[in-house]
Design a protein around this motif. Structure first.
Motif, PDB file in Angstrom:
ATOM      1  N   VAL A  81      -3.705  78.521 -98.361  1.00 57.81           N
ATOM      2  CA  VAL A  81      -2.569  77.348 -98.186  1.00 57.81           C
ATOM      3  C   VAL A  81      -1.640  77.693 -99.279  1.00 57.81           C
ATOM      4  O   VAL A  81      -1.738  77.691-100.312  1.00 57.81           O
ATOM      5  CB  VAL A  81      -3.411  76.241 -98.546  1.00 57.81           C
ATOM      6  N   PRO A  84      -0.745  74.368-102.637  1.00 61.15           N
ATOM      7  CA  PRO A  84      -1.857  73.392-102.296  1.00 61.15           C
ATOM      8  C   PRO A  84      -1.375  71.834-102.705  1.00 61.15           C
ATOM      9  O   PRO A  84      -1.648  70.812-102.508  1.00 61.15           O
ATOM     10  CB  PRO A  84      -3.319  73.851-102.772  1.00 61.15           C
ATOM     11  N   LEU A  85      -0.912  72.104-104.312  1.00 58.51           N
ATOM     12  CA  LEU A  85      -0.617  70.788-104.922  1.00 58.51           C
ATOM     13  C   LEU A  85       0.803  70.164-104.716  1.00 58.51           C
ATOM     14  O   LEU A  85       0.979  69.356-105.367  1.00 58.51           O
ATOM     15  CB  LEU A  85      -1.107  71.028-106.382  1.00 58.51           C
ATOM     16  N   LYS A  86       1.587  70.897-103.838  1.00 58.21           N
ATOM     17  CA  LYS A  86       2.958  70.774-104.211  1.00 58.21           C
ATOM     18  C   LYS A  86       3.439  70.550-105.395  1.00 58.21           C
ATOM     19  O   LYS A  86       4.251  69.677-105.954  1.00 58.21           O
ATOM     20  CB  LYS A  86       3.328  69.369-103.455  1.00 58.21           C
ATOM     21  N   PHE A  87       3.341  71.626-106.147  1.00 57.40           N
ATOM     22  CA  PHE A  87       3.594  71.676-107.695  1.00 57.40           C
ATOM     23  C   PHE A  87       4.936  71.684-107.972  1.00 57.40           C
ATOM     24  O   PHE A  87       5.716  72.604-107.411  1.00 57.40           O
ATOM     25  CB  PHE A  87       2.760  72.968-108.122  1.00 57.40           C
ATOM     26  N   LYS A  88       5.581  71.051-108.956  1.00 58.88           N
ATOM     27  CA  LYS A  88       6.899  71.197-109.529  1.00 58.88           C
ATOM     28  C   LYS A  88       6.804  71.088-110.796  1.00 58.88           C
ATOM     29  O   LYS A  88       6.532  69.957-111.460  1.00 58.88           O
ATOM     30  CB  LYS A  88       7.633  70.029-108.663  1.00 58.88           C
ATOM     31  N   ASP A  89       7.455  71.820-111.632  1.00 63.67           N
ATOM     32  CA  ASP A  89       7.758  71.636-113.071  1.00 63.67           C
ATOM     33  C   ASP A  89       9.225  71.867-112.877  1.00 63.67           C
ATOM     34  O   ASP A  89      10.037  70.965-112.456  1.00 63.67           O
ATOM     35  CB  ASP A  89       7.118  72.870-113.854  1.00 63.67           C
ATOM     36  N   MET A 138      -5.413  80.806-105.746  1.00 60.14           N
ATOM     37  CA  MET A 138      -6.144  81.087-104.443  1.00 60.14           C
ATOM     38  C   MET A 138      -6.198  82.429-103.948  1.00 60.14           C
ATOM     39  O   MET A 138      -7.244  82.976-103.421  1.00 60.14           O
ATOM     40  CB  MET A 138      -5.888  80.026-103.536  1.00 60.14           C
ATOM     41  N   MET A 169      -1.466  77.957-113.125  1.00 54.64           N
ATOM     42  CA  MET A 169      -1.312  76.636-113.280  1.00 54.64           C
ATOM     43  C   MET A 169      -0.910  75.822-112.172  1.00 54.64           C
ATOM     44  O   MET A 169      -1.197  74.657-111.971  1.00 54.64           O
ATOM     45  CB  MET A 169      -0.261  76.215-114.525  1.00 54.64           C
ATOM     46  N   GLN A 170      -0.022  76.480-111.384  1.00 55.37           N
ATOM     47  CA  GLN A 170       0.797  75.948-110.329  1.00 55.37           C
ATOM     48  C   GLN A 170      -0.400  75.590-109.050  1.00 55.37           C
ATOM     49  O   GLN A 170       0.089  74.842-108.294  1.00 55.37           O
ATOM     50  CB  GLN A 170       1.671  76.800-109.721  1.00 55.37           C
ATOM     51  N   GLY A 172      -3.278  74.304-110.208  1.00 53.59           N
ATOM     52  CA  GLY A 172      -3.901  73.544-111.023  1.00 53.59           C
ATOM     53  C   GLY A 172      -5.656  73.585-110.753  1.00 53.59           C
ATOM     54  O   GLY A 172      -6.015  74.904-111.044  1.00 53.59           O
ATOM     55  N   ILE A 173      -6.433  72.698-110.307  1.00 52.38           N
ATOM     56  CA  ILE A 173      -7.846  72.862-110.393  1.00 52.38           C
ATOM     57  C   ILE A 173      -8.460  73.662-109.517  1.00 52.38           C
ATOM     58  O   ILE A 173      -9.185  74.572-109.840  1.00 52.38           O
ATOM     59  CB  ILE A 173      -8.193  71.244-110.217  1.00 52.38           C
ATOM     60  N   LEU A 174      -7.587  74.067-108.272  1.00 58.75           N
ATOM     61  CA  LEU A 174      -7.797  75.207-107.564  1.00 58.75           C
ATOM     62  C   LEU A 174      -7.762  76.292-108.190  1.00 58.75           C
ATOM     63  O   LEU A 174      -8.704  77.372-107.794  1.00 58.75           O
ATOM     64  CB  LEU A 174      -6.955  75.030-106.129  1.00 58.75           C
ATOM     65  N   SER A 175      -6.883  76.694-108.991  1.00 57.59           N
ATOM     66  CA  SER A 175      -7.042  78.037-109.578  1.00 57.59           C
ATOM     67  C   SER A 175      -8.209  77.888-110.572  1.00 57.59           C
ATOM     68  O   SER A 175      -8.879  79.112-110.645  1.00 57.59           O
ATOM     69  CB  SER A 175      -5.641  77.941-110.519  1.00 57.59           C
TER      70      SER A 175
END
Lengths: 319, 320
Positions: A81, A84-89, A138, A169-170, A172-175
């Motif tokens: 996917v 997956p976290l819709k990560f934004k820094d 992932m 890091m982007q 998160g936990i899935l990494s």
């Protein structure tokens, strides 16, 4: 003055800068500062011909030097996917991905391939430090699982070249969850009694070291590679003292019993051939240059069909 | 005396006032402050509820790290009987950041292992603030393998800022120890359940939490990196930890959605530290349920269950 600074100086500068060589023809060694001609450097697998300093090498270049005749077949990696976290820094993760893809020309931070080394069929995976620091997300997890599954399917050893700043890091936990995921992949290899050889290259740190990169049957490192869990800066901040010379470098780890060997990149191929052939109970490899195998010869005599080469790369294809 | 977190300041004021009134009343018997104090209490209770109803990820981090939160030791003391600590990795040392040993849970013998942060300055230093060295992970491996040999379920309690970043720890193979502990978690043929009771800090947590079932307390966190660490890398400013905590999706609620946590254990109003016995009892009930779920599964099924859980993990992202 304005006329001089704004017009004359740029003109003069441009004349001089034009005389500089195109930057892709010559590369300066980070170790000794020698200017190295690009062809000579890539022939020597990005190892400085003057001081032996090991520079970064892309998985494709590495595979070109590793496999017989530079021929290998890419193994397809299942797509995870995206974001997956819709990560934004400060930047959005998909934007960071796009720029990494653009600058490297690769899809992600790991390349998996099948091929032969010294006529020994293997599966190889290499991590790409130039792609977002080789970080494990992932996709990298999927790549290692795909590599292990391929190795089990074909009954071949897996050689993995690690290079990463750690987890991505982007994701998160899935990494972080790639640590147990990739460990499952390594267990599949172990259960099939297949050799798993890790080549740790500069740098291999963080969660990557604390999972698949430290679980090899044989652990080899390239000279002077930084290999650690916590980086030297973090440790210095924690314990507030200077770290010894060469701390967390390959030779230091060898001294502390964490590695089997430290081997220069230029000798790595021969060493991998020797080790895998012994672990597999094969006869010694034939010394000297072998002719490149034909496309249909890449299959080991006793293994399953491997000719569905979707992506056979030859030296000519690879820039 | 409760230690208040920064966002609890308004609450501290109200509770402080109520306390003051009561103290005044105790000193001066003619004063009748019961009504006023009760009103303040109601107000405080309401405020507490409002504050904790929708904690931001960063505030959850603060609650998860609250010094008065029950720690591993408290759970072992209250929930297990005949706890018999087992020490040492048989190689180098005994790591006090990791406690573990044989114990009975509802009379059933189990192996319990957890990170212990310590509860006062002395014990915090002794426990190295819950940051394990390689010896801690190797002790855990030894205990897991022993449990495997004798068919005892393993319960791990996760509460660590992360593995200790020190010179000796690196020299003795911190990363290898963590990798092997994760491997041991995946290999053992007995039920392995894990409860994140406070902080699930990166690799140091994975080494214990690669379990058949992972439960998390309502205000606990589990993350690849601390929000401060993430902020200093991606924002180049450690003060941006609020944004980083938000982006990392490290709350129990997010992790349940991502399939990393299987259950969330509710905490008392105002967090675990405000009613420790209630929290501990809730964790006990969760352990009981989870152990029951795995009861009767054979070794192969347990190993396959764990493998599948982690291989499938992340196949879907967050909904929105």
């Amino acid at each position: 003055m304005n006329w001089i600074t704004n017009y004359v100086r740029p003109r003069i500068n441009s004349i001089f800068s034009r005389r500089e060589v195109p930057e892709n023809l010559w590369q300066k060694c980070d170790g000794c500062g020698t200017m190295l001609f690009h062809r000579e450097l890539s022939d020597n697998l990005k190892v400085c011909t003057s001081c032996g300093h090991h520079m970064g090498i892309t998985p494709r270049d590495r595979f070109k030097g590793l496999f017989d005749g530079g021929i290998f077949t890419e193994v397809e990696v299942p797509e995870p996917v995206t974001d997956p976290l819709k990560f934004k820094d400060q930047k959005k993760y998909p934007d960071r991905m796009k720029s990494a893809q653009k600058s490297t020309g690769e899809k992600e931070a790991m390349l998996v391939a099948t091929g032969e080394i010294g006529r020994t069929p293997i599966v190889a995976a290499a991590q790409d430090f130039s792609f977002m620091g080789g970080s494990m997300g992932m996709y990298v997890g999927n790549a290692i699982i795909a590599a292990a599954e391929k190795a089990v399917e074909l009954g071949r050893p897996l050689v993995l070249f690690s290079a990463a700043g750690g987890a991505r890091m982007q994701e998160g936990i899935l990494s972080l969850m790639q640590m147990p995921r990739t460990t499952v992949a390594i267990q599949m290899l172990k259960e099939a009694d297949l050799p798993y050889i890790v080549v740790l290259t500069h740098p291999t740190t963080g969660g990557v070291t604390a999972s698949y990169a430290m679980l090899g049957d044989v652990q080899i490192a390239e000279p002077n590679a930084l290999i650690c869990f916590a980086g030297p800066r973090v440790i210095e901040q924690t314990i507030r003292e200077k770290l010894p010379e060469g701390f967390q470098r390959a030779e230091y780890l060898l001294d502390h019993g964490m590695l089997d060997r430290v081997t220069p990149r230029t000798e790595m191929r021969d060493e991998l051939i020797t080790i895998t052939r012994m672990l597999l109970g094969l006869s010694p490899a034939i010394q000297g240059d072998l002719p490149a195998p034909d496309a249909d010869e890449t299959t080991a005599p006793d293994t399953a069909e491997d000719q569905t080469a979707e992506n056979t790369e030859t030296e000519a294809d690879v820039k | 005396m409760t230690q208040y977190l920064d966002f609890e300041k308004p609450l501290a004021e109200i509770e402080g006032k109520a306390e003051e009134l009561r103290a005044l009343a105790r000193a001066n018997e003619e004063m009748d402050v019961a009504d006023e104090a009760a009103a303040l209490d109601t107000k405080a209770a309401q405020l507490l509820e409002d504050l904790y109803k929708d904690l931001t990820p960063w505030r959850k981090c603060q609650v998860a790290r609250h010094p008065e939160r029950p720690h591993c030791r408290d759970y072992i003391d209250a929930l297990f009987t005949e706890y018999t600590p087992l020490a040492g990795d048989r190689n180098f040392a005994d790591d006090h950041a990791v406690m573990g040993g044989l114990a009975r849970f509802n009379d059933q013998p189990v192996m319990v292992i957890g990170h212990e942060k310590g509860s006062d300055t002395k014990s915090r230093i002794e426990r190295n603030f819950g940051m394990a060295r390689p010896e801690g992970y190797r002790k855990a491996i030894r205990l897991m393998q022993m449990a495997d040999k004798f068919g005892l379920p393993v319960v791990t309690l996760v509460d660590t800022p992360g593995a200790y970043p020190g010179k000796g720890a690196e020299e003795r193979g911190q990363s290898e120890a963590i990798a092997r502990a994760t491997e041991a978690c995946l290999q053992i043929r007995v039920p392995l359940i894990s409860v994140v009771i406070g902080e699930g800090g990166s690799g140091g947590a994975v080494a214990f939490a690669t379990a058949n079932r992972v439960a998390m307390l309502e205000h606990s966190i589990y993350s690849v990196i601390s929000p401060e660490g993430c902020a200093s890398i991606l924002w180049k400013d450690a003060e941006k930890m609020r944004e980083a905590a938000e982006a990392l999706r490290l709350t129990a609620q997010n992790l349940k959605e991502l399939g990393v946590a299987d259950t969330i254990i509710p905490e008392p109003k105002g967090g675990a530290h405000r009613d420790r016995p209630e929290t501990i009892a809730a964790v006990g009930a969760a352990i009981e349920t989870l152990l029951k779920e795995l009861d009767g599964k054979d070794g192969d099924a347990l190993v396959q269950d764990r493998r599948k859980k982690f291989l499938d993990m992340g196949s879907k992202g967050l909904a929105a």
